[in-house]
Scaffold this active site. Structure first.
Site, PDB file in Angstrom:
ATOM      1  N   LYS A   1       0.842  -1.210   0.000  1.00 30.43           N
ATOM      2  CA  LYS A   1       0.000   0.000   0.000  1.00 30.43           C
ATOM      3  C   LYS A   1       0.874   1.255   0.000  1.00 30.43           C
ATOM      4  O   LYS A   1       0.613   2.204  -0.745  1.00 30.43           O
ATOM      5  CB  LYS A   1      -0.928  -0.012   1.230  1.00 30.43           C
ATOM      6  CG  LYS A   1      -2.055  -1.030   1.108  1.00 30.43           C
ATOM      7  CD  LYS A   1      -2.808  -1.236   2.414  1.00 30.43           C
ATOM      8  CE  LYS A   1      -3.828  -2.363   2.242  1.00 30.43           C
ATOM      9  NZ  LYS A   1      -4.502  -2.734   3.503  1.00 30.43           N
TER      10      LYS A   1
ATOM     11  N   GLN B   1      -4.486  -1.159   9.844  1.00 32.35           N
ATOM     12  CA  GLN B   1      -4.395  -2.494   9.244  1.00 32.35           C
ATOM     13  C   GLN B   1      -4.963  -3.558  10.203  1.00 32.35           C
ATOM     14  O   GLN B   1      -4.595  -3.597  11.376  1.00 32.35           O
ATOM     15  CB  GLN B   1      -2.924  -2.812   8.913  1.00 32.35           C
ATOM     16  CG  GLN B   1      -2.718  -4.115   8.182  1.00 32.35           C
ATOM     17  CD  GLN B   1      -3.351  -4.140   6.786  1.00 32.35           C
ATOM     18  OE1 GLN B   1      -3.272  -3.182   6.038  1.00 32.35           O
ATOM     19  NE2 GLN B   1      -3.994  -5.246   6.458  1.00 32.35           N
TER      20      GLN B   1
ATOM     21  N   ASP C   1     -11.059   3.021   4.199  1.00 33.15           N
ATOM     22  CA  ASP C   1     -11.347   1.586   4.096  1.00 33.15           C
ATOM     23  C   ASP C   1     -12.846   1.355   3.891  1.00 33.15           C
ATOM     24  O   ASP C   1     -13.265   0.271   3.483  1.00 33.15           O
ATOM     25  CB  ASP C   1     -10.908   0.862   5.379  1.00 33.15           C
ATOM     26  CG  ASP C   1      -9.645   0.042   5.176  1.00 33.15           C
ATOM     27  OD1 ASP C   1      -9.340  -0.291   4.012  1.00 33.15           O
ATOM     28  OD2 ASP C   1      -8.978  -0.282   6.180  1.00 33.15           O
TER      29      ASP C   1
END
Ligand code: NDP
Length: 285
Positions: free
Chosen positions: A53, A97, A120
């Protein structure tokens, strides 16, 4: 193999070139898009995902800030960091994460992220916006799957789509996105007695179970579009999806590979969400 491969890397390159151009425009206006990524603990898979990412951000001109904390980091400490990033005008997206260590409640963490920075798309509000069809930040993996399906040129409206898996992050939002695109949608899960009965009727099948060989050739309608979200490791350490690729690719019309299918598009949609959040910020600044 009769199915055409849906190349997630190629589609990603196309999207990322566009994202990079738009990010450069924002930079020129003094609003360089920024993504903060927080990792707690030392999960090896998370380390790989996060590295990918961050690299993707660098390659598209999105500034990334990586914060790593040991698995002794407390929930209270994490919430303090999120509050600071919420208040930081140079950060437009915040990604924590998953998975988090067991002593941290992921729901509390997700809900602590400012709605405008929920790149997200996991928060209850983002889920509500998707559910009601309001504009908002969509969860990256299912949104990427939609782009992969659209890239085949096959119609979605009026088609029967079967989603195997009902997680809040993949299966459920996937089903809602397909419904929004006017597919007729069936959701299957571990309690579905005969998966094949449903999957065989599908023009589009999205498989997100985390189990190898969930979808086999005898469960697929000839010519169907098959999207494999799963990431599994074979005994030899190599990656594979949830679909029995060799047999299903002989029956399906289009199919995503693993790796090189959904994975790159998930990261690309994270970049797209960060850009969108930064554009919204620039408009209100
Ligand atoms: P979860 O474990 O949260 O959910 C799995 C779902 O699959 C559940 O709804 C479960 O049903 C269902 N399921 C499990 N076994 C079966 C079965 N035998 N038959 C039918 N349904 C079954 O996983 P995620 O949704 O988070 O992820 C799914 C997979 O996708 C994983 O391999 C993950 O690593 C991968 N993934 C890949 C991404 C990418 O970028 N490529 C991004 C995100 C995830 P029930 O609800 O009844 O338990």
């Amino acid at each position: 193999m009769s199915a055409q491969l849906i190349d997630g890397n190629a589609l990603s390159s196309h999207w990322r070139a566009d994202i990079a151009a738009r990010a450069a425009e924002l930079c020129a206006q003094g609003h360089a898009p920024g993504l903060a990524v927080i990792v707690v603990g030392d999960d090896p898979a998370s380390a790989v995902y996060v590295r990918n990412k961050v690299r993707a951000c660098e390659a598209t001109g999105i500034r990334s800030v990586l914060e790593r904390y040991p698995d002794t980091f407390t929930q209270a400490e994490l919430l303090v960091r999120i509050a600071a990033l919420n208040a930081d005008p140079s950060v437009h997206g915040i990604l924590v994460q998953m998975p988090l260590p067991r002593h941290i409640d992921p729901h509390k963490v997700i809900e602590a992220i400012s709605q405008r920075k929920d790149v997200d798309g996991y928060s209850v509000q983002s889920a509500g916006e998707l559910m009601t069809g309001l504009p908002g930040l969509r969860p990256c993996t299912p949104w990427g799957c939609m782009k992969l399906i659209e890239s085949t040129g096959q119609p979605i409206a009026g088609r029967h789509a079967v989603v195997i898996g009902r997680s809040n992050t993949v299966g459920k939002p996937m089903a809602l996105l397909l419904l929004q695109a006017n597919a007729s949608v069936t959701i299957c899960h571990s309690g579905t007695p005969d998966l094949g009965l449903h999957a065989r009727q599908a023009d589009i099948v999205v498989v997100a179970t985390g189990r190898r060989n969930t979808l086999r050739a005898d469960m697929v309608k000839p010519g169907a579009v098959v999207i494999d979200v799963g990431i599994n490791r074979r005994e030899d350490g190599s990656l594979c999806g949830d679909v029995d690729f060799p047999s299903v690719s002989a029956v399906a019309g289009w199919i995503t590979p693993v790796p090189g299918g959904v994975g790159p598009m998930t990261i690309t949609m994270l970049l797209a969400n960060t850009l969108q959040a930064a554009q919204q910020y620039a408009l209100s600044a």
